[in-house]
Scaffold this active site. Structure first.
Site, PDB file in Angstrom:
ATOM      1  N   ARG A 148      -6.085   1.427  -4.711  1.00 60.22           N
ATOM      2  CA  ARG A 148      -5.149   0.919  -3.708  1.00 60.22           C
ATOM      3  C   ARG A 148      -5.067  -0.608  -3.744  1.00 60.22           C
ATOM      4  NH1 ARG A 148      -8.213   3.537   0.242  1.00 60.22           N
ATOM      5  NH2 ARG A 148      -7.871   5.333  -1.054  1.00 60.22           N
ATOM      6  N   ARG A 192       0.838  -1.184   0.000  1.00 62.87           N
ATOM      7  CA  ARG A 192       0.000   0.000   0.000  1.00 62.87           C
ATOM      8  C   ARG A 192       0.876   1.237   0.000  1.00 62.87           C
ATOM      9  NH1 ARG A 192      -4.986   1.824   2.399  1.00 62.87           N
ATOM     10  NH2 ARG A 192      -5.124   4.032   1.938  1.00 62.87           N
ATOM     11  N   ASP A 204     -10.050  -1.126   6.919  1.00 64.47           N
ATOM     12  CA  ASP A 204     -10.719  -0.092   7.703  1.00 64.47           C
ATOM     13  C   ASP A 204     -11.318  -0.694   8.968  1.00 64.47           C
ATOM     14  OD1 ASP A 204     -10.260   1.946   5.854  1.00 64.47           O
ATOM     15  OD2 ASP A 204     -12.151   1.583   4.793  1.00 64.47           O
TER      16      ASP A 204
END
Ligand code: ROI
Length: 171
Positions: free
Chosen positions: A94, A85, A99
């Site tokens: 990405r 990343r 998250d």
């Protein structure tokens, strides 16, 4: 300390997204103080935000962890970095996004971390996979997953696996 149930959103739209998500799940399963309790099917989803990028593959994982939220965030960012990343464009493509959607029933607002995740309530690619893992879920503010799903358009979201085939077994 007793374990907290945290839900993690996984997303990728570069460099073989299905492979990225599989690698990320394997990495989540190896985290210290953490049990990977289950994960959803993988979904193909049209990009939210700029449309001039590939479709995403999204999923949600359930973790039971005794890591505190900041330590869990550190661990998630280390997995993102290990999978190449690079933080460039906001809302750009990405290789891997992890998250923290929910951390138990906690509400957190620090410079590094906003939990529940601010996009959770509107994002079909989060809510539908989450619903596979936690039908009776409610957010800390009392909103139910069922209620949020009622207001959430499912177009542009397709499971990559067939029928009722589960992502992974909750244990
Ligand atoms: N769109 C989709 N469909 N899935 C994502 O995971 C995702 N992640 C993002 C932005 C760029 C907002 N769009 C996304 O960060």
């Amino acid at each position: 300390m007793s374990a907290v149930r945290a839900y993690i959103g996984l997303g990728s739209n570069l460099d073989d997204p299905v492979r990225q998500l599989r690698r990320a799940l394997a990495a989540l399963a190896r985290l210290p103080e953490t049990h990977l309790a289950g994960y959803s099917r993988f979904y193909r989803s049209v990009p939210l935000g700029p449309q001039d990028q590939p479709d995403y593959v999204n999923a949600v994982a359930a973790l039971d962890t005794t890591l505190d939220a900041e330590a869990l965030l550190d661990a998630l960012q280390a997995i993102e970095t290990a999978q190449g990343r690079v933080r460039t464009l906001r809302w750009g493509p990405r290789t891997l996004d992890l998250d923290m959607l929910l951390y138990g029933n906690e509400v957190l607002a620090t410079p590094r971390l906003t939990v529940p995740h601010p996009g959770l309530a509107e994002r079909s690619f989060v809510l539908y996979p989450l619903a596979e893992l936690a039908t009776d879920l409610a957010l800390p503010d009392g909103r139910t997953l069922a209620g949020l799903l009622n207001h959430c358009d499912r177009s542009g979201l397709e499971p990559l696996t067939h029928g009722d085939e589960p992502g992974g077994v909750i244990s």
